[in-house]
Design an enzyme around this catalytic site. Structure first.
Site, PDB file in Angstrom:
ATOM      1  N   ARG A 150       0.667  -1.647  -0.294  1.00  0.00           N
ATOM      2  CA  ARG A 150       0.635  -0.108   0.131  1.00  0.00           C
ATOM      3  C   ARG A 150       0.832   1.430   0.077  1.00  0.00           C
ATOM      4  O   ARG A 150       0.509   2.157   0.634  1.00  0.00           O
ATOM      5  CB  ARG A 150      -1.171  -0.022   1.012  1.00  0.00           C
ATOM      6  CG  ARG A 150      -1.996  -1.867   1.469  1.00  0.00           C
ATOM      7  CD  ARG A 150      -2.979  -0.764   0.304  1.00  0.00           C
ATOM      8  NE  ARG A 150      -3.688  -2.454   1.057  1.00  0.00           N
ATOM      9  CZ  ARG A 150      -3.796  -4.103   0.884  1.00  0.00           C
ATOM     10  NH1 ARG A 150      -2.433  -3.783  -0.099  1.00  0.00           N
ATOM     11  NH2 ARG A 150      -4.393  -4.294   0.791  1.00  0.00           N
ATOM     12  N   SER A 233     -10.365   1.003   4.957  1.00  0.00           N
ATOM     13  CA  SER A 233      -8.707   0.841   5.859  1.00  0.00           C
ATOM     14  C   SER A 233      -8.617   2.621   6.444  1.00  0.00           C
ATOM     15  O   SER A 233      -8.733   3.258   5.608  1.00  0.00           O
ATOM     16  CB  SER A 233      -8.761  -0.165   5.540  1.00  0.00           C
ATOM     17  OG  SER A 233      -9.007  -0.975   4.528  1.00  0.00           O
ATOM     18  N   GLU A 334      -3.832   5.757   7.717  1.00  0.00           N
ATOM     19  CA  GLU A 334      -4.212   5.231   5.751  1.00  0.00           C
ATOM     20  C   GLU A 334      -4.608   6.308   5.175  1.00  0.00           C
ATOM     21  O   GLU A 334      -3.801   6.871   3.958  1.00  0.00           O
ATOM     22  CB  GLU A 334      -4.955   4.176   5.362  1.00  0.00           C
ATOM     23  CG  GLU A 334      -4.440   2.736   4.387  1.00  0.00           C
ATOM     24  CD  GLU A 334      -6.237   3.419   3.214  1.00  0.00           C
ATOM     25  OE1 GLU A 334      -6.097   3.979   2.705  1.00  0.00           O
ATOM     26  OE2 GLU A 334      -5.668   2.377   3.025  1.00  0.00           O
TER      27      GLU A 334
HETATM   28  P1  NAP Z   1     -10.021  -9.370   5.740  1.00  0.00           P
HETATM   29  O1  NAP Z   1     -10.435 -10.405   4.665  1.00  0.00           O
HETATM   30  O2  NAP Z   1     -11.183  -9.686   6.848  1.00  0.00           O
HETATM   31  O3  NAP Z   1      -9.023  -9.574   6.783  1.00  0.00           O
HETATM   32  C1  NAP Z   1      -8.022  -8.845   7.741  1.00  0.00           C
HETATM   33  C2  NAP Z   1      -6.427  -8.723   7.191  1.00  0.00           C
HETATM   34  O4  NAP Z   1      -6.091  -9.919   6.911  1.00  0.00           O
HETATM   35  C3  NAP Z   1      -6.490  -7.965   5.953  1.00  0.00           C
HETATM   36  O5  NAP Z   1      -7.001  -6.892   6.257  1.00  0.00           O
HETATM   37  C4  NAP Z   1      -5.576  -8.805   5.590  1.00  0.00           C
HETATM   38  O6  NAP Z   1      -3.944  -7.974   5.053  1.00  0.00           O
HETATM   39  C5  NAP Z   1      -5.096  -9.706   6.165  1.00  0.00           C
HETATM   40  N1  NAP Z   1      -4.949 -11.446   5.270  1.00  0.00           N
HETATM   41  C6  NAP Z   1      -5.852 -11.905   5.354  1.00  0.00           C
HETATM   42  N2  NAP Z   1      -6.030 -13.057   4.469  1.00  0.00           N
HETATM   43  C7  NAP Z   1      -4.825 -13.181   3.723  1.00  0.00           C
HETATM   44  C8  NAP Z   1      -4.030 -14.388   3.325  1.00  0.00           C
HETATM   45  N3  NAP Z   1      -4.400 -15.132   2.438  1.00  0.00           N
HETATM   46  N4  NAP Z   1      -2.401 -13.410   3.365  1.00  0.00           N
HETATM   47  C9  NAP Z   1      -2.417 -12.215   3.625  1.00  0.00           C
HETATM   48  N5  NAP Z   1      -2.870 -11.413   4.203  1.00  0.00           N
HETATM   49  C10 NAP Z   1      -4.177 -11.873   4.228  1.00  0.00           C
HETATM   50  O7  NAP Z   1      -9.697  -7.433   5.771  1.00  0.00           O
HETATM   51  P2  NAP Z   1     -10.931  -7.334   5.208  1.00  0.00           P
HETATM   52  O8  NAP Z   1     -10.526  -5.685   5.202  1.00  0.00           O
HETATM   53  O9  NAP Z   1     -12.539  -7.246   5.193  1.00  0.00           O
HETATM   54  O10 NAP Z   1     -10.971  -6.717   3.689  1.00  0.00           O
HETATM   55  C11 NAP Z   1     -10.672  -7.601   2.344  1.00  0.00           C
HETATM   56  C12 NAP Z   1      -9.625  -7.559   1.442  1.00  0.00           C
HETATM   57  O11 NAP Z   1      -9.788  -5.428   1.026  1.00  0.00           O
HETATM   58  C13 NAP Z   1      -8.291  -6.431   2.242  1.00  0.00           C
HETATM   59  O12 NAP Z   1      -7.417  -7.219   1.025  1.00  0.00           O
HETATM   60  C14 NAP Z   1      -8.558  -5.465   2.187  1.00  0.00           C
HETATM   61  O13 NAP Z   1      -6.706  -4.548   2.415  1.00  0.00           O
HETATM   62  C15 NAP Z   1      -8.853  -4.634   1.486  1.00  0.00           C
HETATM   63  N6  NAP Z   1      -9.424  -3.058   1.407  1.00  0.00           N
HETATM   64  C16 NAP Z   1      -8.946  -2.209   1.293  1.00  0.00           C
HETATM   65  C17 NAP Z   1      -9.425  -1.607   1.592  1.00  0.00           C
HETATM   66  C18 NAP Z   1      -8.800   0.356   1.673  1.00  0.00           C
HETATM   67  O14 NAP Z   1      -9.405   1.222   2.009  1.00  0.00           O
HETATM   68  N7  NAP Z   1      -7.512  -0.103   0.838  1.00  0.00           N
HETATM   69  C19 NAP Z   1     -10.884  -1.340   2.070  1.00  0.00           C
HETATM   70  C20 NAP Z   1     -11.198  -2.521   2.284  1.00  0.00           C
HETATM   71  C21 NAP Z   1     -11.050  -3.798   1.619  1.00  0.00           C
HETATM   72  P3  NAP Z   1      -4.811  -6.811   3.605  1.00  0.00           P
HETATM   73  O15 NAP Z   1      -5.545  -5.963   3.538  1.00  0.00           O
HETATM   74  O16 NAP Z   1      -3.068  -6.720   3.316  1.00  0.00           O
HETATM   75  O17 NAP Z   1      -4.677  -7.287   2.076  1.00  0.00           O
END
Ligand code: NAP
Length: 339
Positions: A150, A233, A334
């Site tokens: 990121r 996030s 972020e």
């Molecule tokens: P989630 O799926 O509930 O997972 C919780 C955290 O654990 C995530 O943030 C993810 O990191 C990490 N994770 C889960 N499975 C993984 C794997 N197999 N390998 C490595 N890391 C793992 O997360 P969530 O918040 O609902 O979001 C889902 C995805 O959408 C995530 O990738 C998140 O980053 C992305 N997202 C980004 C934003 C933003 O504003 N930038 C907003 C919403 C969601 P990572 O975040 O590194 O993937």
């Protein structure tokens, strides 16, 4: 988030010439410049912004077919999700997991936008920019963008130096999506085994599943869902050294606190779920401070229910302090904060 006061100057630029003219206008008047895409990840102060907000509004998308891929160039002012939708409709893979992300194309390389194990750096061919330090156009290859988790040089080392004009991606044809995250893989498989469908159908199902998951967490902007009035996030998932993580788990076990925090191996150590840390530090879903709150559907999003930037920053600060006190981990904000 719908926060912040007025800007003293605002201009919408639909071409490079207009951007150059706007920058010259600001230079002559000694005005600060804030480049703005969709605004979904930027927070302005309550007192407003004394300077020029330059909204990037160049449009245009072109697909060029290659033997096994399609090269797409999109202007910085194109909305991101319709580009994903169009790519999926053309049965191209590489950005389907980035469905439902708000904002404009030009913002995607800035924080190397990522979701569900996919990030823009994987498909990026080049970023065409105006280098404000030389007033020259430059085309940067991925290796020159300083991409990280990121992160990129646009966000850190060279913040404000470049105006991104367009972005070129190479998307694969006849390629099934790679589903790296269990939650997404399960959601897609619920509709039947992916091995039995053609790549185009598999890509469409991945997009549909991502949209459904994000909607459930209020992570797809929807004027009818007040919980979506957030910057997504609010904190990055911290990557901590493995020994710090091991200590954290050991301490929890000693205190009879289980299970350990969800964590994943990452470059530089172990990535810990920031949402988990926030909740465990006592900021549960729905926790309110004045007109802002932790989202009811995802502890990582802070929602504006008619509050102020000051309230938002106070809540964010309390969360950072609370997590640090409890776990010794400092959460990093972020979204971009304009000061
Ligand atoms: P989630 O799926 O509930 O997972 C919780 C955290 O654990 C995530 O943030 C993810 O990191 C990490 N994770 C889960 N499975 C993984 C794997 N197999 N390998 C490595 N890391 C793992 O997360 P969530 O918040 O609902 O979001 C889902 C995805 O959408 C995530 O990738 C998140 O980053 C992305 N997202 C980004 C934003 C933003 O504003 N930038 C907003 C919403 C969601 P990572 O975040 O590194 O993937």
């Amino acid at each position: 988030m719908g926060l912040g006061g007025l800007a003293s100057h605002f201009v919408e630029c639909a071409s490079l010439d207009e951007i150059r003219a706007a920058l010259a206008f600001a230079r002559e008047r000694d005005l600060r410049v804030q480049i703005l895409g969709g605004g979904s990840n930027t927070i302005f102060p309550d007192a407003g912004f004394h300077g020029l907000v330059l909204h990037v509004a160049m449009r245009g998308v072109g697909f060029e077919d290659e033997a096994t891929a399609s090269v797409v160039t999109a202007a910085a002012g194109e909305p991101w999700d319709p580009l994903v939708a169009e790519s999926v409709q053309r049965e191209l893979s590489g950005i389907e997991c980035l469905s439902g992300i708000p904002g404009l194309v030009g913002a995607t390389p800035i924080q190397n936008v990522g979701a569900y194990g996919q990030e823009i750096a994987e498909t990026l061919v080049s970023v065409h920019c105006l280098d404000r330090s030389t007033d020259r156009e430059v085309t940067l290859a991925p290796i020159e963008c300083g991409f990280g988790y990121r992160a990129s040089r646009f966000k850190h080392a060279d913040r404000d130096r470049f105006v991104i004009l367009d972005v070129t991606l190479r998307l694969a044809r006849e390629m099934r999506p790679t589903l790296r995250y269990a939650e997404l893989a399960h959601a897609v498989e619920r509709g039947g085994d992916l091995a039995n469908v053609d790549p185009g159908t598999a890509i469409r199902r991945a997009r549909d599943a991502v949209l459904a998951l994000r909607r459930r967490k209020s992570m797809v902007i929807d004027p009818n869902d007040p919980e979506t009035r957030s910057a997504g996030s609010f904190f990055l998932n911290p990557v901590i050294p493995a020994e710090v993580y091991d200590r954290l788990v050991a301490t929890r076990l000693e205190r009879g606190e289980t299970p350990p925090p969800p964590a994943y191996l990452a470059a530089g150590g172990v990535k810990v779920s920031a949402a988990w840390l926030v909740e465990q530090a006592g900021f549960t879903k729905g926790h309110r401070h004045g007109g802002v709150a932790v989202s009811k559907h995802h502890a990582l999003a802070l929602v504006n229910h008619g509050g102020t930037t000051a309230e938002l920053l106070t809540l964010a600060h309390r969360i950072q302090e609370g997590v640090e006190r409890r776990f010794g981990i400092r959460l990093e904000r972020e979204p971009v904060l304009v000061e």
